[in-house]
Scaffold this active site. Structure first.
Site, PDB file in Angstrom:
ATOM      1  N   ASP A 256       0.826  -1.206   0.000  1.00 20.00           N
ATOM      2  CA  ASP A 256       0.000   0.000   0.000  1.00 20.00           C
ATOM      3  C   ASP A 256       0.865   1.263   0.000  1.00 20.00           C
ATOM      4  O   ASP A 256       1.830   1.352   0.759  1.00 20.00           O
ATOM      5  CB  ASP A 256      -0.896  -0.031   1.251  1.00 20.00           C
ATOM      6  CG  ASP A 256      -1.762   1.194   1.355  1.00 20.00           C
ATOM      7  OD1 ASP A 256      -2.569   1.418   0.437  1.00 20.00           O
ATOM      8  OD2 ASP A 256      -1.624   1.946   2.346  1.00 20.00           O
ATOM      9  N   GLU A 298       1.203  -0.728  -5.061  1.00 25.24           N
ATOM     10  CA  GLU A 298       0.150   0.253  -5.300  1.00 25.24           C
ATOM     11  C   GLU A 298       0.811   1.585  -5.659  1.00 25.24           C
ATOM     12  O   GLU A 298       1.239   2.337  -4.779  1.00 25.24           O
ATOM     13  CB  GLU A 298      -0.746   0.437  -4.066  1.00 25.24           C
ATOM     14  CG  GLU A 298      -1.981   1.261  -4.408  1.00 25.24           C
ATOM     15  CD  GLU A 298      -2.327   2.390  -3.448  1.00 25.24           C
ATOM     16  OE1 GLU A 298      -3.288   3.121  -3.727  1.00 25.24           O
ATOM     17  OE2 GLU A 298      -1.642   2.545  -2.425  1.00 25.24           O
TER      18      GLU A 298
HETATM   19  C1  GLC Z   1      -3.872   3.664  -0.402  1.00 23.46           C
HETATM   20  C2  GLC Z   1      -5.260   3.095  -0.269  1.00 23.46           C
HETATM   21  C3  GLC Z   1      -6.183   4.158   0.233  1.00 23.46           C
HETATM   22  C4  GLC Z   1      -5.669   4.685   1.547  1.00 23.46           C
HETATM   23  C5  GLC Z   1      -4.209   5.111   1.454  1.00 23.46           C
HETATM   24  C6  GLC Z   1      -3.607   5.338   2.807  1.00 23.46           C
HETATM   25  O1  GLC Z   1      -3.820   4.650  -1.370  1.00 23.46           O
HETATM   26  O2  GLC Z   1      -5.687   2.540  -1.475  1.00 23.46           O
HETATM   27  O3  GLC Z   1      -7.488   3.675   0.365  1.00 23.46           O
HETATM   28  O4  GLC Z   1      -6.447   5.788   1.942  1.00 23.46           O
HETATM   29  O5  GLC Z   1      -3.414   4.134   0.820  1.00 23.46           O
HETATM   30  O6  GLC Z   1      -3.263   4.133   3.436  1.00 23.46           O
END
Ligand code: GLC
Length: 615
Positions: A256, A298
């Site tokens: 993430d 991500e």
């Molecule tokens: C990523 C997640 C999102 C979250 C962020 C902070 O972008 O997809 O939903 O708010 O991380 O952890």
């Protein structure tokens, strides 16, 4: 040498080199890191080791066209992990072989950012179940050929995490795991180069912690404290947390917010070179301890920032990355009914090495950010800020004639950068009057999704055309009520899923169409990740044409796909010869396809064609 020692030996030199480079030749920390890897390997169970071995033999096991993903919130789909287990038959019926469970680790109520503020990396949120339930669910999934993906929220912890609590009490050792400052001087200097992730729901990148009397770095929400990966203890312990989850049977670790994990004053603190070193080390750690595990990065950024996260052939980093620009460009194409940007985007995707595996999607749990290629759009006289406003107005349904129903997210008018939320079906217009047209668009978008190379991932509920859920507006939790991402995080409607067999309902139409697409994709090798892909000229800006060719020994397949992004019927000619050397079959209808005598093809509004050549 046992398996672990062999794998460690294979990576040792590079591992040590990179670790020492990052952590100033800290031998003690590195030795701890290596022994921690050994401990995690020792704890891995036999079934998972068998899986590791099988996957090591077929290193691209996840790149096949038979993989279909689905992402879901446990609480929305089946309330608990046990609930999911009891609904695996539905997940299988959807053809899903990759299940992404949204964050489910312990998180404080009301300060959770949808589970992305983790207070304990080894504990499941009690209302969802236990770690034992998660391990049992993964084992059950494995027995059915389904892989499980889980978020590893590594950029920050919740302010309620044990480390944060001790930091708040003044323990220096734990303050050193975060970014603590005695006053606002350095934070202010940082802010000069730092953009804001949530400009309206959580402005600024720092928060004053009353209890510690200090300022702490909080890039996302104020209750999400950024971890300091300059401290090797943080990296060692977090890697151990990651491997712990792998040992519960998690096959795919979603890293993430990975671009944010290294901070340097004077930079925007995103995608710094050290991030790549950390990811490379984590990749090696996974290959040593649990080689059946994959890393999914991500990286919700422009393509030039995304692709480096694959690393190189010799030094790979992530196994899979999101194809975020194609997703955003898809919605731009819906709103403009003009495929020129999409062609431009696909041209760059098609030129990338075929070993890259992308996750393709229409919708996910997050908003749609309008990260489009504005340099390209400018050549048509399109201005970035005005265009974002147009897209948001269109998808809110404010633009005349727009059937869409979405909500803006983090609308900071001075930045002109608002993003968009809504389910696929609602954005396609299924909440407004012309349901037929909305269903057609929804199905066509899924066909386009399934035509792309990589892993298609459905957002749970999309397979039955689930609509927006506006109930979050009334949530007693102020953070939730203010966060429009919850409009597409509603409970799964099982009563609607029951209608999937009835072709008179939108649920039945969408479910069966997606099912047909999925089955064809699964069985035809032309959808393989390593197939050649190219743009097929149509001479019509409303119609996108894609060619695919896969050839290996006796197996040769060629397909042409056409997508009409206009709501009106379109006629076009293709640059490919339809009546020449090969005959074509309409894969959906299962009949010969030729076009008319002049070679014209007619496609109804939001229609699409999947044509397979007789080779
Ligand atoms: C990523 C997640 C999102 C979250 C962020 C902070 O972008 O997809 O939903 O708010 O991380 O952890």
């Amino acid at each position: 040498m046992n398996e672990f020692e062999k794998r460690l030996a294979k990576h040792y030199d590079e591992l040590k080199w990179l670790y020492y480079e990052l952590y100033g030749s800290d031998k003690q920390a590195f030795d701890y890191f290596c022994s921690m890897l050994g401990k995690c390997w020792a704890e891995r169970n036999d079934l998972l080791r068998e899986l590791d071995e099988a996957r090591e033999k077929v290193p691209d096991w996840y790149a096949g066209n038979d993989i279909l993903g689905m992402m879901m919130y446990t609480e929305c789909f089946a309330k608990t992990l046990k609930g999911i287990e009891s609904h695996l038959d539905y997940i299988q019926e959807c053809g899903v072989t990759y299940l992404h469970l949204m964050p489910l680790l312990d998180t404080p109520k009301g300060r959770s950012d949808g589970g992305y503020a983790v207070s304990d990396f080894r504990k499941v949120r009690p209302d969802l179940g236990t770690m034992q339930d998660l391990a049992e669910l993964s084992a059950k999934c494995h027995s059915l050929g389904i892989s499980v993906c889980l978020d590893f929220v590594m950029n920050h912890t919740s302010e309620d995490h044990e480390w944060a609590k001790r930091a708040r009490k003044g323990e220096k050792e734990f303050q050193d795991r975060y970014f603590f400052f005695d006053n606002w001087e350095i934070p202010r200097q940082f802010e000069q180069n730092l953009p804001e992730v949530f400009p309206t729901t959580a402005p600024g990148n720092f928060t004053f912690c009353e209890e510690a009397g200090k300022v702490v770095m909080t890039t996302f929400y104020p209750y999400q404290w950024d971890l300091n990966y300059r401290n090797p203890v943080v990296f060692n312990d977090m890697t151990e947390n990651m491997l712990y989850l792998c040992n519960q049977g998690i096959d795919i670790i979603r890293l993430d917010a990975v671009p944010y994990i290294w901070k340097t004053l004077g930079t925007n603190c995103r995608n710094l070179p050290q991030v790549h070193t950390l990811v490379r080390i984590m990749r090696m750690a996974a290959e040593i301890v649990c080689p059946g595990t994959l890393l999914l990065g991500e990286v919700v950024m422009e393509p030039s920032k995304v692709v480096p996260y694959f690393g190189t052939v010799e030094k790979p980093e992530c196994n899979m990355l999101y194809n975020v620009t194609t997703m955003a460009s898809t919605w731009h194409t819906v709103a403009t009914q003009d495929t020129r940007l999409m062609k431009h985007q696909l041209e760059s995707v098609f030129a990338l090495p075929k070993q890259y595996v992308f996750l393709n999607y229409l919708r996910c749990h997050d908003d749609i950010g309008w990260g489009l290629d504005y340099d390209f759009l400018r050549s048509f006289g399109i201005d970035e800020v005005a265009h974002k406003k147009y897209l948001n107005d269109y998808f809110k349904g404010d633009f005349k004639g727009s059937p869409s129903r979405g909500e803006t997210y983090n609308d900071a008018p001075e930045l002109g950068d608002a993003r968009m939320c809504g389910t696929t079906a609602s954005l396609c217009g299924l909440e407004s009057a012309d349901k037929d047209s909305a269903v057609k668009l929804d199905i066509m978008l899924h066909a386009f999704l399934f035509t792309q190379s990589g892993i298609p991932v459905l957002y749970s509920g999309d397979e039955i055309g689930q609509l927006n859920d506006y109930s979050y507006h009334d949530s007693p939790d102020p953070d939730k009520a203010a966060d429009s991402r919850y409009v597409h995080r509603g409970a799964f409607h099982w009563e609607d899923a029951e209608k999937r067999g009835d072709m008179n309902t939108s649920q039945g139409k969408i479910f069966n169409a997606v099912h047909t697409l999925m089955t064809l994709r699964d069985t035809q090798s032309v959808f393989a990740n390593e197939a050649d892909t190219w743009l097929v000229e149509t001479g019509n800006n409303h119609v996108l044409g894609i060619g695919r060719y896969y050839g290996e020994k006796t197996q040769k397949e060629k397909m042409l796909a056409f997508f009409n992004f206009s709501s009106e019927e379109q006629t076009f000619k293709t640059s490919e010869n339809l009546t020449g050397i090969f005959e074509y079959n309409d894969m959906i209808k299962g009949e010969r396809f030729t076009g008319d005598a002049e070679g014209n093809i007619r496609l109804e509004g939001y229609g699409f064609l999947w044509l397979l050549a007789d080779l």
